[in-house]
Scaffold this motif. Structure first.
Motif, PDB file in Angstrom:
ATOM      1  N   ASP A   1      -3.546  10.487   1.996  1.00  0.00           N
ATOM      2  CA  ASP A   1      -2.759  11.565   2.609  1.00  0.00           C
ATOM      3  C   ASP A   1      -1.279  11.345   2.305  1.00  0.00           C
ATOM      4  O   ASP A   1      -0.696  10.350   2.736  1.00  0.00           O
ATOM      5  N   PRO A   2      -0.654  12.272   1.560  1.00  0.00           N
ATOM      6  CA  PRO A   2       0.759  12.057   1.199  1.00  0.00           C
ATOM      7  C   PRO A   2       1.678  11.939   2.418  1.00  0.00           C
ATOM      8  O   PRO A   2       2.731  11.310   2.345  1.00  0.00           O
ATOM      9  N   ALA A   3       1.277  12.505   3.556  1.00  0.00           N
ATOM     10  CA  ALA A   3       2.114  12.402   4.762  1.00  0.00           C
ATOM     11  C   ALA A   3       2.133  10.973   5.307  1.00  0.00           C
ATOM     12  O   ALA A   3       3.017  10.626   6.092  1.00  0.00           O
ATOM     13  N   ARG A   4       1.190  10.154   4.900  1.00  0.00           N
ATOM     14  CA  ARG A   4       1.126   8.760   5.358  1.00  0.00           C
ATOM     15  C   ARG A   4       1.505   7.796   4.228  1.00  0.00           C
ATOM     16  O   ARG A   4       1.275   6.602   4.316  1.00  0.00           O
ATOM     17  N   ARG A   5       2.071   8.321   3.131  1.00  0.00           N
ATOM     18  CA  ARG A   5       2.340   7.505   1.945  1.00  0.00           C
ATOM     19  C   ARG A   5       3.814   7.596   1.570  1.00  0.00           C
ATOM     20  O   ARG A   5       4.383   8.674   1.593  1.00  0.00           O
ATOM     21  N   GLY A   6       4.415   6.461   1.235  1.00  0.00           N
ATOM     22  CA  GLY A   6       5.793   6.428   0.771  1.00  0.00           C
ATOM     23  C   GLY A   6       5.879   6.755  -0.715  1.00  0.00           C
ATOM     24  O   GLY A   6       5.084   7.546  -1.230  1.00  0.00           O
TER      25      GLY A   6
ATOM     26  N   ALA B   1      -5.082   9.478 -11.820  1.00  0.00           N
ATOM     27  CA  ALA B   1      -5.891   8.261 -11.745  1.00  0.00           C
ATOM     28  C   ALA B   1      -7.351   8.627 -11.486  1.00  0.00           C
ATOM     29  O   ALA B   1      -8.262   8.058 -12.101  1.00  0.00           O
ATOM     30  N   ALA B   2      -7.599   9.593 -10.600  1.00  0.00           N
ATOM     31  CA  ALA B   2      -8.979   9.993 -10.301  1.00  0.00           C
ATOM     32  C   ALA B   2      -9.636  10.567 -11.557  1.00  0.00           C
ATOM     33  O   ALA B   2     -10.822  10.367 -11.804  1.00  0.00           O
ATOM     34  N   ASP B   3      -8.832  11.254 -12.357  1.00  0.00           N
ATOM     35  CA  ASP B   3      -9.360  11.901 -13.563  1.00  0.00           C
ATOM     36  C   ASP B   3      -9.556  10.908 -14.713  1.00  0.00           C
ATOM     37  O   ASP B   3     -10.591  10.897 -15.375  1.00  0.00           O
ATOM     38  N   LEU B   4      -8.561  10.049 -14.936  1.00  0.00           N
ATOM     39  CA  LEU B   4      -8.571   9.176 -16.113  1.00  0.00           C
ATOM     40  C   LEU B   4      -9.221   7.815 -15.854  1.00  0.00           C
ATOM     41  O   LEU B   4      -9.661   7.146 -16.787  1.00  0.00           O
ATOM     42  N   LEU B   5      -9.221   7.378 -14.601  1.00  0.00           N
ATOM     43  CA  LEU B   5      -9.634   5.999 -14.292  1.00  0.00           C
ATOM     44  C   LEU B   5     -10.698   6.013 -13.184  1.00  0.00           C
ATOM     45  O   LEU B   5     -10.452   5.564 -12.063  1.00  0.00           O
ATOM     46  N   PRO B   6     -11.882   6.543 -13.490  1.00  0.00           N
ATOM     47  CA  PRO B   6     -12.875   6.735 -12.429  1.00  0.00           C
ATOM     48  C   PRO B   6     -13.317   5.444 -11.736  1.00  0.00           C
ATOM     49  O   PRO B   6     -13.728   5.490 -10.581  1.00  0.00           O
ATOM     50  N   ASP B   7     -13.230   4.289 -12.405  1.00  0.00           N
ATOM     51  CA  ASP B   7     -13.689   3.062 -11.725  1.00  0.00           C
ATOM     52  C   ASP B   7     -12.538   2.271 -11.094  1.00  0.00           C
ATOM     53  O   ASP B   7     -12.699   1.122 -10.704  1.00  0.00           O
ATOM     54  N   VAL B   8     -11.382   2.915 -10.974  1.00  0.00           N
ATOM     55  CA  VAL B   8     -10.230   2.279 -10.321  1.00  0.00           C
ATOM     56  C   VAL B   8     -10.107   2.869  -8.921  1.00  0.00           C
ATOM     57  O   VAL B   8     -10.247   4.074  -8.741  1.00  0.00           O
ATOM     58  N   ALA B   9      -9.857   2.006  -7.910  1.00  0.00           N
ATOM     59  CA  ALA B   9      -9.778   2.497  -6.525  1.00  0.00           C
ATOM     60  C   ALA B   9      -8.332   2.725  -6.112  1.00  0.00           C
ATOM     61  O   ALA B   9      -7.433   1.980  -6.520  1.00  0.00           O
ATOM     62  N   LEU B  10      -8.132   3.728  -5.287  1.00  0.00           N
ATOM     63  CA  LEU B  10      -6.810   3.973  -4.702  1.00  0.00           C
ATOM     64  C   LEU B  10      -6.626   2.987  -3.548  1.00  0.00           C
ATOM     65  O   LEU B  10      -7.416   2.965  -2.608  1.00  0.00           O
TER      66      LEU B  10
ATOM     67  N   VAL C   1       6.717  13.053  -3.190  1.00  0.00           N
ATOM     68  CA  VAL C   1       5.334  13.435  -2.862  1.00  0.00           C
ATOM     69  C   VAL C   1       4.666  14.054  -4.089  1.00  0.00           C
ATOM     70  O   VAL C   1       3.510  13.736  -4.413  1.00  0.00           O
ATOM     71  N   GLY C   2       5.406  14.899  -4.811  1.00  0.00           N
ATOM     72  CA  GLY C   2       4.854  15.502  -6.028  1.00  0.00           C
ATOM     73  C   GLY C   2       4.439  14.444  -7.037  1.00  0.00           C
ATOM     74  O   GLY C   2       3.348  14.512  -7.618  1.00  0.00           O
ATOM     75  N   LEU C   3       5.278  13.431  -7.229  1.00  0.00           N
ATOM     76  CA  LEU C   3       4.981  12.374  -8.208  1.00  0.00           C
ATOM     77  C   LEU C   3       3.782  11.530  -7.778  1.00  0.00           C
ATOM     78  O   LEU C   3       2.904  11.219  -8.590  1.00  0.00           O
ATOM     79  N   THR C   4       3.738  11.139  -6.501  1.00  0.00           N
ATOM     80  CA  THR C   4       2.611  10.292  -6.088  1.00  0.00           C
ATOM     81  C   THR C   4       1.305  11.097  -6.093  1.00  0.00           C
ATOM     82  O   THR C   4       0.264  10.571  -6.484  1.00  0.00           O
ATOM     83  N   GLU C   5       1.366  12.397  -5.722  1.00  0.00           N
ATOM     84  CA  GLU C   5       0.159  13.230  -5.804  1.00  0.00           C
ATOM     85  C   GLU C   5      -0.331  13.329  -7.249  1.00  0.00           C
ATOM     86  O   GLU C   5      -1.526  13.257  -7.515  1.00  0.00           O
ATOM     87  N   HIS C   6       0.614  13.498  -8.167  1.00  0.00           N
ATOM     88  CA  HIS C   6       0.249  13.591  -9.588  1.00  0.00           C
ATOM     89  C   HIS C   6      -0.411  12.287 -10.044  1.00  0.00           C
ATOM     90  O   HIS C   6      -1.445  12.320 -10.728  1.00  0.00           O
TER      91      HIS C   6
ATOM     92  N   SER D   1       0.804  -1.236   0.000  1.00  0.00           N
ATOM     93  CA  SER D   1       0.000   0.000   0.000  1.00  0.00           C
ATOM     94  C   SER D   1       0.832   1.280   0.000  1.00  0.00           C
ATOM     95  O   SER D   1       0.309   2.350  -0.285  1.00  0.00           O
ATOM     96  N   ALA D   2       2.112   1.180   0.370  1.00  0.00           N
ATOM     97  CA  ALA D   2       2.983   2.359   0.572  1.00  0.00           C
ATOM     98  C   ALA D   2       2.674   3.081   1.877  1.00  0.00           C
ATOM     99  O   ALA D   2       3.190   4.187   2.109  1.00  0.00           O
ATOM    100  N   TRP D   3       1.859   2.498   2.747  1.00  0.00           N
ATOM    101  CA  TRP D   3       1.597   3.086   4.075  1.00  0.00           C
ATOM    102  C   TRP D   3       2.928   3.434   4.748  1.00  0.00           C
ATOM    103  O   TRP D   3       3.825   2.585   4.841  1.00  0.00           O
ATOM    104  N   LEU D   4       3.022   4.691   5.195  1.00  0.00           N
ATOM    105  CA  LEU D   4       4.243   5.161   5.856  1.00  0.00           C
ATOM    106  C   LEU D   4       3.995   5.128   7.362  1.00  0.00           C
ATOM    107  O   LEU D   4       3.225   5.938   7.890  1.00  0.00           O
ATOM    108  N   ALA D   5       4.624   4.172   8.019  1.00  0.00           N
ATOM    109  CA  ALA D   5       4.416   4.016   9.456  1.00  0.00           C
ATOM    110  C   ALA D   5       5.075   5.162  10.206  1.00  0.00           C
ATOM    111  O   ALA D   5       6.053   5.750   9.736  1.00  0.00           O
TER     112      ALA D   5
END
Ligand SMILES: *Cc1c(COP(=O)(O)O)cnc(C)c1O
Length: 404
Positions: A338-343, A324-333, A314-319, A181-185
């Protein structure tokens, strides 16, 4: 609408570094730098020079001149540039799996004075090798595994850890960035919770080192390990590193007591006595050639600064999340929003992702696939452009449309 990739690349202070990587000029979209980083161009020259001048020229004298110390020299560099670790606590050698074994056994031995501490805590979504090694160590040492059940789109929280640790806990094994998941502990908080219960903590930094700042000394971590072929671009099978906090170094013992971790290897003495310091975590002859590429990448991360690397990450993962939200509406994250909790990676979930990934590879778009239904986009900050992310996600949309 997401910000245009061209604008983001134009404003990116790290964009000029991308040309330093082999293959960056091709149209291939590489979104798996968290499994195997691209080589730096300088590494090709470095390897060739090494063969001719150092190996071929110095021959066996190379060991006396520099190779023998390389595990500690490179370990200190990793510690300084990426881990927030003062010198003398990190050494390079073996694979992450082998170092996990040695570090877990070392931790269990450090807790031997308290026989009530019979549990190893691991989460069910930790990387397979971490779970398998913990299982083997538990069996070997007559201990029990205490599992934490986690949400596979997130990771271990402070509340979950607090619930399972206690007087029975010997060691907690955690990944800093979850491979799926890339969860940042929260390194500082989880370490504190384990310590309050009298447990030791072993951090696996494989998905953090070189992309997310780590502060092992400030967290008060006991032990840590990590890979160097992911964000440190050391090449396939490059050796791992292990950290042992200075306060444990005088007494720490590991189970593979070989001559290269001994006090005086060339004395060839009758019995083993451990080397002073973190070198005692070594066992056999250090993988010298395997450390060359990684030194090039470390020098680059040092030049750029891990803070700037993280900002681009963070810039790349936010992009990627916005596209994905724009191009792939039926795909789930399937990663933290929250980028602060994501690697440094993003996982997108859809029932067809296994088939999508196979077709993407045929089209020279290279992410990877992780069950269940996860398309994992690894965005290595120094070698990936915003435009590359967009080209990748547009191809995902085309492939998904073709399969439906
Ligand atoms: C990649 C990875 C490993 C790999 O271990 P090896 O021994 O190098 O195969 C281990 N742990 C984690 C968390 C990883 O992401």
């Amino acid at each position: 609408m997401p910000t245009s990739s061209a604008d983001l690349d134009a404003q990116d202070p790290l964009a000029p570094y991308r040309v330093r990587f082999v293959g960056s000029a091709s149209s291939l979209v590489y979104l798996d730098g968290n499994s195997l980083g691209r080589p730096l161009r300088t590494t090709a020259d470095r390897l060739a020079t090494f063969v001719v001048e150092e190996w071929g020229g110095r021959l066996i004298r190379g060991w006396d001149e520099s190779w023998f110390e390389l595990p500690e020299v490179v370990g200190d560099e990793i510690g300084r540039v990426c881990l927030g670790a003062a010198a003398g606590q990190v050494v390079v050698g073996d694979s992450t799996t082998v170092l996990l074994y040695k570090a877990m056994r070392a931790a269990v031995a450090l807790q031997a004075a308290d026989p009530a501490r019979t549990e190893l805590v691991v989460d069910r979504d930790n990387f397979p090798t971490d779970r398998y090694v913990a299982d083997g160590v538990a069996r070997e040492c007559g201990m029990t595994l205490r599992w934490i059940d986690v949400d596979t789109t997130a990771g271990v929280t402070a509340e979950q850890l607090a619930e399972v640790v206690g007087e029975q806990t010997a060691l907690v094994v955690l990944s800093h960035v979850a491979y799926r998941s890339a969860w940042l502990a929260d390194g500082a908080e989880l370490t504190r919770i384990a310590h309050d219960a009298g447990a030791l903590v072993l951090w696996d930094l494989s998905h953090s080192v070189g992309s997310v700042p780590v502060e092992l000394d400030a967290w008060g971590a006991d032990l840590a390990v990590g890979c160097t072929y992911k964000y440190l671009n050391g090449g396939p099978g490059s050796p791992a590193f292990v950290y042992v906090a200075a306060r444990h170094l005088d007494v720490v013992e590991q189970p593979v007591q070989g001559w290269m971790g001994a006090q005086d290897p060339f004395l060839m003495g009758p019995t083993y006595a451990p080397a002073p310091g973190v070198r005692r975590m070594l066992s056999g002859t250090p993988p010298v050639v395997g450390m060359l590429a990684l030194q090039d990448m470390l020098a680059l991360v040092d030049e750029v600064g891990i803070g700037a690397v993280r900002a681009k990450s963070v810039g790349l993962t936010e992009h990627a999340v916005e596209l994905a939200a724009d191009l792939l509406p039926d795909v789930a994250l399937a990663s933290p929003a929250d980028p602060a909790r994501r690697g440094g990676h993003v996982t997108l979930s859809h029932p067809l992702m296994r088939e999508v990934t196979a077709e993407l590879w045929r089209r020279d778009v290279v992410p990877d696939y992780r069950d269940p239904h996860g398309l994992r986009l690894g965005l290595s900050p120094l070698s990936t452009s915003y435009d590359e992310v967009e080209r990748g996600l547009r191809t995902v949309r085309d492939v998904l449309d073709g399969l439906r």
